[in-house]
Each structure stands twice: as C-alpha cells, then as structure tokens.
Design an enzyme around this catalytic site. Structure first.
Site, mmCIF file in Angstrom:
data_model
loop_
_atom_site.group_PDB
_atom_site.id
_atom_site.type_symbol
_atom_site.label_atom_id
_atom_site.label_comp_id
_atom_site.label_asym_id
_atom_site.label_seq_id
_atom_site.Cartn_x
_atom_site.Cartn_y
_atom_site.Cartn_z
ATOM 1 N N CYS A 1 0.850 -1.182 0.000
ATOM 2 C CA CYS A 1 0.000 0.000 0.000
ATOM 3 C C CYS A 1 0.890 1.237 0.000
ATOM 4 O O CYS A 1 2.083 1.154 0.270
ATOM 5 C CB CYS A 1 -0.879 0.025 1.232
ATOM 6 N N ARG B 1 3.032 1.037 -7.595
ATOM 7 C CA ARG B 1 3.135 -0.037 -6.613
ATOM 8 C C ARG B 1 2.018 -1.062 -6.771
ATOM 9 O O ARG B 1 2.105 -2.152 -6.221
ATOM 10 C CB ARG B 1 3.098 0.554 -5.202
ATOM 11 N N TRP C 1 -3.618 -2.161 -1.212
ATOM 12 C CA TRP C 1 -3.430 -3.486 -1.810
ATOM 13 C C TRP C 1 -4.040 -4.450 -0.803
ATOM 14 O O TRP C 1 -3.508 -4.643 0.280
ATOM 15 C CB TRP C 1 -1.937 -3.754 -2.003
ATOM 16 N N ASN D 1 -0.348 1.209 6.350
ATOM 17 C CA ASN D 1 0.354 0.172 5.585
ATOM 18 C C ASN D 1 0.770 -0.911 6.559
ATOM 19 O O ASN D 1 1.254 -0.593 7.647
ATOM 20 C CB ASN D 1 1.639 0.733 4.963
ATOM 21 N N GLY D 2 0.657 -2.161 6.144
ATOM 22 C CA GLY D 2 1.106 -3.253 7.011
ATOM 23 C C GLY D 2 -0.058 -4.141 7.413
ATOM 24 O O GLY D 2 -1.145 -4.071 6.831
ATOM 25 N N GLU E 1 14.902 -16.798 -12.907
ATOM 26 C CA GLU E 1 14.537 -15.383 -13.037
ATOM 27 C C GLU E 1 13.687 -15.165 -14.305
ATOM 28 O O GLU E 1 12.687 -14.440 -14.278
ATOM 29 C CB GLU E 1 15.796 -14.513 -13.069
ATOM 30 N N LYS F 1 9.857 -13.698 -14.420
ATOM 31 C CA LYS F 1 9.528 -12.512 -15.206
ATOM 32 C C LYS F 1 8.361 -12.800 -16.139
ATOM 33 O O LYS F 1 7.410 -12.038 -16.227
ATOM 34 C CB LYS F 1 10.770 -12.124 -16.010
ATOM 35 N N GLU G 1 5.010 -13.358 -14.180
ATOM 36 C CA GLU G 1 4.417 -12.220 -13.466
ATOM 37 C C GLU G 1 3.842 -11.159 -14.403
ATOM 38 O O GLU G 1 2.837 -10.551 -14.077
ATOM 39 C CB GLU G 1 5.381 -11.610 -12.442
ATOM 40 N N HIS H 1 12.595 -36.529 -14.566
ATOM 41 C CA HIS H 1 12.173 -37.212 -13.332
ATOM 42 C C HIS H 1 10.709 -36.892 -13.007
ATOM 43 O O HIS H 1 10.326 -36.831 -11.841
ATOM 44 C CB HIS H 1 13.094 -36.832 -12.171
ATOM 45 N N LYS I 1 4.777 -3.593 -5.661
ATOM 46 C CA LYS I 1 6.218 -3.384 -5.491
ATOM 47 C C LYS I 1 6.477 -3.280 -3.994
ATOM 48 O O LYS I 1 5.702 -2.651 -3.280
ATOM 49 C CB LYS I 1 6.590 -2.074 -6.190
#
Ligand code: F6R
Length: 608
Positions: free
Chosen positions: A2, A27, A74, A100-101, A481, A485, A488, A504, A603
């Site tokens: 947030c 964000r 968020w 926030n949190g 990575e 990418k 997402e 396997h 973010k």
C-alpha cells in the site's frame, strides 16, 4: 505494497495528495482514498479501482483544507471495495487513519471491541486501529498518548498517518517495520511511504524510525519514542533523480528500466571499482568480513534468484561454501549458524518484510550481516551491519529488471574479493575478471539493439500456454529469473527446471506446442542441456536455445536460437537474462496486460 501520502502547509491538500498517490501508482493497488481537515471536520473520499476514479470523484467534491492524508490499498483483510478502502475512522469520527502493514492480533482486538458493542463498517484491520486509537484518545485526550497505547497493544507491522478532528493543524504518525518518511518543505511538510511520492516537492527527509511516533505541523516535525520522549534527529538529503519516477517518452517503465540496465551496471561497477581495485570501504567492509568460512544469501523473488546465481559464482571462484535461502523460509527454520558465517541479504527496496526479518534473525544469532540494497535509508540498509548500495536508481515497474542486474554486479565484485582473500585468485585472473565485468554494459547494449527479434517472437507465439526454461548450474539460476519474469507480467504458466531434472516427472507435461527455452552458457554442461532439449523436441516441444556466443553446444534441432555476446562464463547471467526480460515484456504488451502493474502484485512486499 500500500502507499501513504500526507500534506500539511498553506496550500490546498487534496491536489497534492492526489499527485502523490499518482507517483505511488506503480506499486499496484485496488482502491484509494484521501481525508482532508476542512472547516466542517474531516472530509473523506474513496474509490475502488484505478486512481483516476478517485481523482474524478474528488474533483466533484472540491475538498477544502490544508492538511490531509491519502492512501492506495493493496487488499489484505477484506476484498477490494470502496468500503474497505482507507482512510478509516473511529465510530465517533474523532480519529481518521491510513495504514500500511498488517495488524496481526486484529481478530482478538476486534472481538473485544465488538463485545463492548462497537460496530464496524469494514472488514479491515485498519478500522480496528482507528477504533483502538479512538478509544484511547477518548480516555486520555492526548493524540501521542493514544498512539503510544495503541502501539503497546499492537502486534504486526504498521506505518500509520492519523488525523485527529480536534487537532486541525497537525498530522500524527507511528511506525513499526513498515517504511515512512517525512519531507521538509518551506512552511510545509509531506508524508510518504516512498520517496518518489514527494520527490517533486523536496529532497530533505526525515526517516521515521521503528517504534517511533511523530507530530507534524506546517513549520516542523517532532519525533517521539514509544514512551513519549522526544527523539532528536536531523533530516537527510535524498540522492534520487526525480526523472526516475517519469516515463520520459518510453511506453512503459519496464521497457525504460530494461534499457537502463547498461547504465545501472556501469554505475554500480564504478561505485566500487577504482583504479583496477575493488573498494568496499565506504560501507566499512574490510578484509575480516570478506574472509568468511561460510556464506548464506537470503532474499525473496528476483533477489533470491540473484543469490541463486551468486551461489555458483562464489563457490566456483572463491571455493567458499554458499547456501542460498528464501528469506521467508530462513526466518522460521531454526537455521544452524556456523562460526564465521556471513549472511548476505539482497533487496531492491530494502523493505521486504521477510528479508528484514532474516537480517534480524541472523543478527540475533551473532552472524555478521551484509546487505545489498538499492534504496538508501531503507530498513534493511539501516539494520544490517554493512550495506553495499546498488546504483540502479528508483525502480518503478513492479517487475524488477535493472535492480536485478545491479545486484549481480555487486555480487560478482564480492565473489572476486572473496576469491582474492581466500587465496583462490591471482592478480592476473582478478584483473581479467574485472575487465570482463566492466565489458558487460556494452554487451548489454548489443542485446538491447536486437530487441525487435524478441518482439517479433512474442508476436508470433502470443498464444503459448506453457513454457519451461531449463539449464544447468548458473544457467538454471537464470531460468528461475526468466520464468518469474514471464509469469508475473504475461500470466503465462512458466516453470524453471534444472535441465537434468526434467525427466524425473515433469517431462510428462511436454506436448506438441509446449515452448521450452534452453539456456546454454557453460561449455562443461552445454552438450548435456542440448541433449535434454533434443528429448523435448522429440515430444513435440518448440525449442528456443538461448546461448552465449562461443558456447560449444554442438549441433541440435532448436528452431530458434538467441545469442548473447561472449563473456566469461561466471558473468553470463547478466547477459542471458536480457532476452528473457524482453520476451516477457513484449508478450505481456501483446496480450494487452498492464505490464508495469501486473495483477495481484505490488512493489515492495512489506507484509509476510
Ligand atoms: C519480481 C520482483 C520480486 C522482488 C521481491 C523482492 O520481478 O520484483 O520478486 O524481487 O519481491 O523484493 P526486494 O528486492 O525489494 O526485496
């Protein structure tokens, strides 16, 4: 996650709050709201969805007042909705909060309040915070006392900005484990969870410390510890280019930041290499720290993937055992710390809750901690024993690119120092390795110059459903990575696999039309990965071979080959990742997604 903004001064607060929220739009969030102290009390406006909805709504209301707070949400507790959007008020309207949190003990606190007849309007933990502070304020009549009583009963993380209806010319703040800064202007003060929100107004900031409160007036700020004792502090000047938070003609931040990687790599290299020598003295990193008997690297997401690559590089060059751990696992796993262990925490934001907790866990066990962080003044940078800063500049796109690249550079330099001091690298090899690293920015440019190749491929394969990325050793770390990418930003199911592991079990998923990207940069294992690619080709997969020039993979039937310039094998991840970033970006855009703000993501993950 947030975002918080606040303003107190002589100007109208609402436009400044909305402008600040716009700067935090990157964000990722699902609703937003602002509250302004007006002649009639505190006026609040909220809207679900994009910020433009709030701007439109606020425009029709002409909120008047020179002090206010704002928030982008968020969702954690409660669905994204106007009702759950912040700000939230106490039932009597005396207290208005943005947060926030996560308040971890909110259920028990909420139940207690509900038992005494309190009626909640939303499903959020933040409304519980407003109710608690409201109750304390009712009892003690003093904002700081009310905040400190709340802080003593709260568990979890929070950065809160609070308006008290009776204190029209003041904003109050409190913080635990969630970042918050106060910007200093001429007769005006700003509040933000992130520097970019206030960068166009001021660069002079105070960092609110953990378990600290603040009282802001237009002409200054006072900070207090949990018991109300004044905490002395000086503002610092933030070294951040305001243009970093602007697209500057690029279609998206992600594309801009992909192109900034040569610059970020070169600037980071120049920060620590002078006259052919690596110098970490600015961070107080001396020989003693660089001679560990064991290294543990912790991070989340892409930062973890940097660690995964560095594990191979450090072990190969320095022959020091390295473990790489997801910070979210490390913090709870009762890790066995061996003597003379060095814990390296990697984080772009410096605020990732799990990575911060990992640093604290390591320190609590007496391990030495070294952070690799992009944001100055961030919590991890302040709490780790030593911090090496990457010089990526503000990263705005949710998906990291340039910070990842800058972190690799710091990691390579550390590997060289570990190797030199561990007696595993002579002067000649040290000098040639440094010049290989120095050559990376130019080589990155040549890959970026061929971006059309990746755009065309994304356009052609836009209907792909399943992608696998396979490689061995450090190439596998690059696959991790690349896969993150791609999923997402394009939402296409992608998995990274160690090339030898595919058969396997996972090979059962390979069928006609599956896309498999094989990463080949290491001569010693290239033929083995090539053989694994042959196996998927014969099961109908379409194969892309992403190869370092000069890698001796032999001939095989990949239908597409992407090459990156030749470079020493250890440093190849810096080049190999670029085509995967570009492919991810172009596929996302081709599919019509919001590439800078992928769904469900934010973010800087400041909650567990
Ligand atoms: C992926 C991404 C995330 C971050 C992760 C850690 O593109 O950006 O996976 O890498 O959330 O964030 P920091 O580096 O800020 O600790």
């Amino acid at each position: 996650m947030c975002g918080i903004v606040g303003y107190i001064g002589k100007k109208q607060a609402a436009p400044i709050l909305l402008e600040g929220l716009k700067k935090l739009e990157y964000r990722g969030y699902d609703s937003a709201g602002i509250a302004v102290q007006s002649g009639q009390g505190i006026e609040i406006v909220k809207a679900q969805g994009r910020l433009s909805n709030l701007v439109e709504k606020a425009g029709g209301m002409s909120l008047k007042g020179t002090a206010g707070i704002g928030h982008t949400r968020w969702a954690t507790h409660g669905v994204p909705s106007e009702c759950n959007a912040h700000p939230h008020c106490s039932a009597d309207g005396a207290v208005t909060v943005v947060h926030n949190g996560i308040l971890e003990n909110f259920r028990e606190l909420k139940e207690e309040l509900a038992k005494s007849g309190y009626i909640f309007a939303s499903e959020t933990d933040t409304e519980v915070i407003a109710a608690l502070i409201g109750g304390h304020y009712h009892d003690c009549g003093d904002p700081l006392c009310a905040l400190s009583r709340f802080m003593k009963q709260a568990r979890g993380t929070y950065a809160i900005a609070v308006l008290f209806r009776d204190f029209k010319d003041e904003i109050y703040l409190a913080r635990k484990d969630s970042p918050m800064i106060v910007g200093v202007g001429e007769g005006e003060m700003f509040v933000a969870s992130d520097v970019p929100a206030i960068l166009s107004y001021t660069r002079e900031v105070y960092y609110v410390d953990n378990l600290e409160m603040a009282r802001l007036k237009a002409d200054g700020a006072l900070f207090y510890d949990l018991n109300g004792k004044i905490a002395e502090k000086q503002p610092v000047t933030v070294d951040m280019d305001p243009s970093a938070a602007e697209k500057e003609g690029w279609e998206h931040f992600m594309l801009k930041e992909i192109h900034e990687q040569p610059r970020a790599a070169a600037d980071t290299f120049r920060r620590y290499v002078r006259e052919g020598k690596i110098d970490f003295s600015e961070a107080g990193v001396g020989e003693e720290l660089l001679k560990p008997s064991r290294i543990v690297i912790v991070g989340c997401g892409s930062a973890y993937h940097v660690g995964a690559a560095l594990q191979y590089v450090i072990e190969e060059l320095a022959r020091i055992p390295v473990r790489v751990e997801l910070a979210s696992e490390f913090r709870y796993r009762n890790f066995i710390f061996e003597e003379n262990s060095l814990v390296i925490a990697i984080s772009q934001s410096g605020e990732t809750a799990d990575t911060l907790a990992a640093v604290r866990e390591a320190k609590a066990h007496g391990a030495k901690t070294l952070a690799v962080v992009n944001v100055q003044g961030s919590s991890i940078a302040r709490e780790a024993d030593h911090t090496l800063f990457t010089v990526a500049g503000a990263e705005i796109a949710v998906a990291t690119t340039k910070a990842y690249s800058a972190q690799l550079i710091v990691g390579y330099l550390l590997a060289l120092e570990f190797a030199r001091l561990n007696g595993k690298m002579g002067e000649k090899e040290y000098a040639s390795s440094l010049s290989e690293i120095a050559s990376l920015p130019e080589k990155m440019q040549t890959i970026l110059a061929r971006k059309e190749e990746y755009r065309a491929f994304a356009a052609e394969r836009f209907n792909v459903h399943d992608v696998f990325m396979i490689g061995r050793g450090v190439d596998y770390a690059v696959c991790m990575e690349g896969a993150l990418k791609l999923k997402e930003v394009s939402y296409v199911h992608t998995e990274a696999y160690a090339a030898g592991e595919l058969k396997h079990g996972t090979i059962s998923l390979i069928e006609k039309g599956t896309l498999v990207v094989g990463v080949l940069s290491r001569n010693s294992v290239a033929e083995k990965t090539a053989a694994n690619l042959e196996e998927v080709i014969s099961r109908g997969a379409n194969v892309v071979c992403l190869m370092r020039e000069g890698c001796t993979a032999g001939r095989f039937g990949a239908e597409t080959v992407w090459t990156v310039p030749s470079v020493a094998e250890c440093f190849a991840p810096s080049l190999l990742v670029l085509p995967l970033q570009l492919f991810s970006y172009y596929l996302s855009v081709r599919l019509g997604h919001d590439v800078d703000k992928p769904r469900n993501l934010a973010k800087s993950v400041t909650v567990e």
